[in-house]
Design an enzyme around this catalytic site. Structure first.
Site, PDB file in Angstrom:
ATOM      1  N   THR A  39       0.705  -1.047   0.012  1.00  0.00           N
ATOM      2  CA  THR A  39       0.040   0.156  -0.174  1.00  0.00           C
ATOM      3  C   THR A  39       0.757   1.494  -0.192  1.00  0.00           C
ATOM      4  O   THR A  39       1.458   1.254   0.543  1.00  0.00           O
ATOM      5  CB  THR A  39      -1.180   0.397   0.987  1.00  0.00           C
ATOM      6  OG1 THR A  39      -1.877   1.544   1.136  1.00  0.00           O
ATOM      7  CG2 THR A  39      -0.509  -0.364   2.684  1.00  0.00           C
ATOM      8  N   VAL A  40       0.338   2.246  -0.856  1.00  0.00           N
ATOM      9  CA  VAL A  40       1.358   3.637  -0.701  1.00  0.00           C
ATOM     10  C   VAL A  40       1.261   4.330   0.618  1.00  0.00           C
ATOM     11  O   VAL A  40       1.723   5.006   0.894  1.00  0.00           O
ATOM     12  CB  VAL A  40       0.637   4.048  -2.494  1.00  0.00           C
ATOM     13  CG1 VAL A  40       1.348   3.378  -3.160  1.00  0.00           C
ATOM     14  CG2 VAL A  40      -0.717   4.981  -2.501  1.00  0.00           C
ATOM     15  N   ASP A  41      -0.269   3.557   0.857  1.00  0.00           N
ATOM     16  CA  ASP A  41      -0.554   4.538   2.454  1.00  0.00           C
ATOM     17  C   ASP A  41       0.119   4.466   3.438  1.00  0.00           C
ATOM     18  O   ASP A  41       0.582   5.193   4.485  1.00  0.00           O
ATOM     19  CB  ASP A  41      -1.663   4.308   2.732  1.00  0.00           C
ATOM     20  CG  ASP A  41      -3.079   5.149   1.574  1.00  0.00           C
ATOM     21  OD1 ASP A  41      -2.051   6.285   1.052  1.00  0.00           O
ATOM     22  OD2 ASP A  41      -3.857   3.850   1.369  1.00  0.00           O
ATOM     23  N   MET A  43      -1.020  11.980  -2.445  1.00  0.00           N
ATOM     24  CA  MET A  43      -2.405  10.986  -1.864  1.00  0.00           C
ATOM     25  C   MET A  43      -1.871  10.965  -0.257  1.00  0.00           C
ATOM     26  O   MET A  43      -1.191  11.458   0.266  1.00  0.00           O
ATOM     27  CB  MET A  43      -2.227   9.663  -2.293  1.00  0.00           C
ATOM     28  CG  MET A  43      -2.945   9.582  -4.500  1.00  0.00           C
ATOM     29  SD  MET A  43      -2.551   8.548  -5.006  1.00  0.00           S
ATOM     30  CE  MET A  43      -3.981   8.062  -5.499  1.00  0.00           C
ATOM     31  N   GLY A  44      -2.886  10.136   0.375  1.00  0.00           N
ATOM     32  CA  GLY A  44      -2.830   9.393   1.479  1.00  0.00           C
ATOM     33  C   GLY A  44      -4.552  10.237   2.427  1.00  0.00           C
ATOM     34  O   GLY A  44      -4.161  11.472   2.999  1.00  0.00           O
ATOM     35  N   ARG A  45      -5.502   9.475   3.168  1.00  0.00           N
ATOM     36  CA  ARG A  45      -6.473  10.244   3.233  1.00  0.00           C
ATOM     37  C   ARG A  45      -6.024  10.070   4.464  1.00  0.00           C
ATOM     38  O   ARG A  45      -6.786  11.126   5.757  1.00  0.00           O
ATOM     39  CB  ARG A  45      -7.624   8.907   2.845  1.00  0.00           C
ATOM     40  CG  ARG A  45      -9.294   9.709   1.668  1.00  0.00           C
ATOM     41  CD  ARG A  45      -9.694   8.298   1.745  1.00  0.00           C
ATOM     42  NE  ARG A  45      -9.927   8.616   0.088  1.00  0.00           N
ATOM     43  CZ  ARG A  45      -9.948   7.407  -0.628  1.00  0.00           C
ATOM     44  NH1 ARG A  45      -9.097   6.587  -0.570  1.00  0.00           N
ATOM     45  NH2 ARG A  45     -10.297   8.087  -1.624  1.00  0.00           N
ATOM     46  N   TYR A  75      -2.737   9.900  -9.512  1.00  0.00           N
ATOM     47  CA  TYR A  75      -2.561   8.274  -9.954  1.00  0.00           C
ATOM     48  C   TYR A  75      -0.734   8.383 -10.273  1.00  0.00           C
ATOM     49  O   TYR A  75       0.185   7.593 -10.432  1.00  0.00           O
ATOM     50  CB  TYR A  75      -2.875   7.530 -11.514  1.00  0.00           C
ATOM     51  CG  TYR A  75      -4.115   7.331 -11.251  1.00  0.00           C
ATOM     52  CD1 TYR A  75      -4.751   7.038  -9.262  1.00  0.00           C
ATOM     53  CD2 TYR A  75      -5.166   6.389 -11.919  1.00  0.00           C
ATOM     54  CE1 TYR A  75      -5.764   6.846  -9.729  1.00  0.00           C
ATOM     55  CE2 TYR A  75      -5.936   6.288 -11.694  1.00  0.00           C
ATOM     56  CZ  TYR A  75      -7.118   5.522  -9.680  1.00  0.00           C
ATOM     57  OH  TYR A  75      -7.373   4.917 -10.144  1.00  0.00           O
ATOM     58  N   LEU A  76       0.183   9.469 -11.258  1.00  0.00           N
ATOM     59  CA  LEU A  76       1.102  10.175 -10.916  1.00  0.00           C
ATOM     60  C   LEU A  76       2.436   9.107  -9.972  1.00  0.00           C
ATOM     61  O   LEU A  76       3.064   8.793 -10.539  1.00  0.00           O
ATOM     62  CB  LEU A  76       1.148  11.478 -12.144  1.00  0.00           C
ATOM     63  CG  LEU A  76       0.533  11.679 -12.585  1.00  0.00           C
ATOM     64  CD1 LEU A  76       1.409  13.669 -13.400  1.00  0.00           C
ATOM     65  CD2 LEU A  76       0.247  11.332 -14.225  1.00  0.00           C
ATOM     66  N   GLN A  77       1.280   9.388  -9.294  1.00  0.00           N
ATOM     67  CA  GLN A  77       2.499   9.576  -8.104  1.00  0.00           C
ATOM     68  C   GLN A  77       3.026   7.518  -7.948  1.00  0.00           C
ATOM     69  O   GLN A  77       3.372   7.539  -7.104  1.00  0.00           O
ATOM     70  CB  GLN A  77       2.149  10.638  -6.912  1.00  0.00           C
ATOM     71  CG  GLN A  77       1.207   9.863  -6.467  1.00  0.00           C
ATOM     72  CD  GLN A  77       0.365  10.882  -5.680  1.00  0.00           C
ATOM     73  OE1 GLN A  77       0.797  11.486  -3.812  1.00  0.00           O
ATOM     74  NE2 GLN A  77      -0.716  11.555  -6.063  1.00  0.00           N
TER      75      GLN A  77
END
Lengths: 419, 419
Positions: free
Chosen positions: A141-143, A189-191, A296-298
């Site tokens: 997960t990117v998060d 990102m990162g909710r 999405y680019l990241q």
């Protein structure tokens, strides 16, 4: 006879989730005595429910190797959260039936916290149903919000992309600030967790200090304090860069950028904190701004992947298979940090019952006292994760990313409707 | 005694404008018999007007060499268009006075069309004022809209960034499309010319076809035709990627971005063609979307520079100095395409009177008949410009970009106020 394996990608994809797939498949192929065919779910767990199984044995060794440098989910992913066992036992039973029909003894599920929960339930139910399956969760997960593992594959590459992009855009605005743009706002990102925003703090590296203000979801947005810091930076340095997490909230709990739409997990779909922040600065301080939303680019930026991240993503896939071969069940391989300087890591494992549905937030000691920057402790944590470059091969100026054939295995069961 | 030189960066900076600076300074240093000190304008031409001259001889050979791999304008740039000679003769005369005071015989101006015009006027006026200066324009613009030269340094790297980013994000949305996001919208720069948007068409490369729709500033936005193509792509491929130029306009001449959406707080969200397009698709077709605005990230992305672009940027700086040494005046070195396949280019030159204030648009034969894609001729033009990678050195996971000392030469004249 060796049992077959099932592998699926779950949730938002990353620059390196395919490297984990590569680790799973290459390692399984080395153990043909114990693992037969690796089937991949077409579009994640949905492919298991509808019996759309991709026969990865039809892919060449070269194609599988190319997964290591290809971003996104090569077999398709899905945002589909299985309901609780009580609410939808039918779906869990269907999974077991499909696994039984295809003689699948290993279930590798590559995802975040929700997927760890599904993985755990599959393992529990299969035992009850008399067709035991070794269920192994492979972290992704990117998060960066999974517990126990020191970090999550996918995050290091996003962090590197955000750190480098913030540095580059800051150099740009620094050049323009005298007569034009003084403010650059980058939305990331990162909710729920500010890990990705924190990576913006690494823009100050290699001897260049960038005046940066970071807005974390963990810190209530304090407009007055924020604007004061932006103004102080512009007055001292001539410009200021702001990295804002999409999850940044007003004190009343509303997102800076709530758009009112929700994804299938019921999470609010965000996007647009950057223009909100940029306009706020213009209104209050009059500075000219530019803003970017990386979106999405990241998370797809395989061209700038962290070598450490790629290696760890592959290693988690490989370790997942090795845990299965050791007879383990309901576990997840995890990254263990042995030391930060020099960076040393090893592979451990965690029980899924300790992982499922637990979210790891940024520790408060990683956020500066004013709530608008990272601390040295945070930098020490982050820097190892962006180490090294792992460029994909290029042809005619473009990366050679692989698109698999994705040939499906024949169906053995009747239709099943996914609701 | 050799005359000194003045160099300045003008307008929006790029990933490779510093490579041109490197070409100018390194070449000048090799000709110490003819060129003395290279002074750089602090913040572009404004530095000449206010006599803020950076003495580049104080920078080490290593620091100057590092400019080649450092994005942005190392001496600062500005958005400052000199008025016509009639309207502001005072400023042109001041320039000549400053050049005279610092014994400057060479004026290298690194910018786009406006700068070519300024460069031309400086040359004309200096002759009239009895202090002739050789004025050489060095081409630079991500917009790729200068005439005569086949392409402009800075464009190739943006094109590569947009092509690669579009490909990567498209792989991402392709993975997610079954249950989630089906539409990805990327907004790119280019207010008047669609060159950067066209680069999105290169996302389909190396055997993978990406269903892409491109919106150019040169083509009136036709909502019905656009939505029909998006829908057709989703029905055939499951997803669709849209690359929209910030300069795309409605038939009545308004920018798409001017339609403006409002956030929950009633604030207008300015400058976002991407969210406008995304919401339009959601409203008409119901598809879930993601959108990104690349903004400065695209033109600062030195980490993904085109090797061809870096070489050409350096070559233009070098050629500028060589033209000066040959006694040329009021000229610009230009890139001449000898052949596309294989790509061969050489260096020519253009008269500034033919360059100043002329804008090169996309030729209509580069845009497909439906106005929503590029043609094969366009691809043939673009592909050579993104060839090759030219990665900067990294340390601790981050690029080693240089920040110069930028020590100023002593002032010899009185104050001058720039209005």
């Amino acid at each position: 006879m060796p049992k077959n394996a099932f592998y699926a990608q779950s949730g938002g994809v990353t620059a390196v989730i395919n490297a984990s797939a590569c680790g799973v498949i290459e390692t399984a192929r080395q153990h043909g005595d114990k693992i037969g065919t690796v089937y991949a779910g077409q579009n994640g767990i949905i492919g298991a429910l509808t019996e759309d199984l991709i026969d990865t044995s039809k892919e060449s060794a070269q194609a599988i190797a190319a997964l290591r440098h290809t971003p996104s989910g090569g077999f398709g992913s899905c945002r589909y959260k299985m309901k609780s066992l009580e609410d939808n036992k039918r779906e869990y039973e269907r999974l077991i039936e499909v696994f039984k029909a295809h003689d699948i003894g290993y279930f590798f599920y590559n995802g975040g916290g929700d997927s760890a929960d599904t993985c755990l339930k599959v393992s529990q139910l299969s035992e009850k149903m008399g067709f035991p399956i070794q269920a192994i969760h492979i972290p992704k997960t990117v998060d960066n919000d999974l517990p126990i593992t020191d970090n999550c594959p996918g995050f290091g590459s996003v962090a590197k992309y955000i750190a480098v992009s913030t540095m580059e855009a800051s150099f740009d605005v620094r050049s323009m600030a005298k007569t034009s743009t003084k403010i650059f706002v980058l939305e990331v990102m990162g909710r729920h967790a500010g890990w990705i925003a924190a990576a913006g703090g690494l823009a100050s590296s290699n001897g260049t200090e960038i005046p940066t203000v970071i807005l974390f979801p963990e810190v209530e947005f304090d407009q007055e304090k924020f604007l004061a810091k932006v103004q102080a930076n512009v007055e001292e340095h001539g410009y200021c860069t702001i990295v804002v997490s999409e999850g940044t909230k007003w004190p009343d709990g509303r997102f800076l950028a709530e758009q009112g739409t929700r994804d299938d997990f019921g999470h609010a779909q965000l996007g647009g904190a950057a223009p909100v922040v940029a306009n706020m600065i213009k209104d209050a301080l009059g500075y000219k701004y530019h803003w970017a939303v990386a979106d999405y680019l990241q998370r797809a930026a395989r061209h700038l992947a962290s070598k450490t991240d790629v290696e760890q993503a592959y290693a988690m896939g490989k370790a997942g298979v090795e845990l299965a071969l050791e007879g383990k069940n309901s576990v997840m391989p995890a990254i263990v940090r042995e030391s930060s300087t020099p960076y040393k890591w090893s592979i451990g494992s965690a029980q899924l019952s300790d992982v499922a549905n637990v979210e790891k937030m940024m520790p408060m000691e990683f956020i500066s006292e004013d709530g608008l920057d990272i601390t040295e402790a945070c930098r020490e944590y982050l820097v190892p994760l962006i180490q090294g470059e792992d460029y994909p091969p290029y042809k005619d100026g473009m990366p050679e990313y692989v698109t698999l054939k994705n040939e499906k295995a024949g169906k053995k069961l009747g239709e099943f409707e996914v609701k």
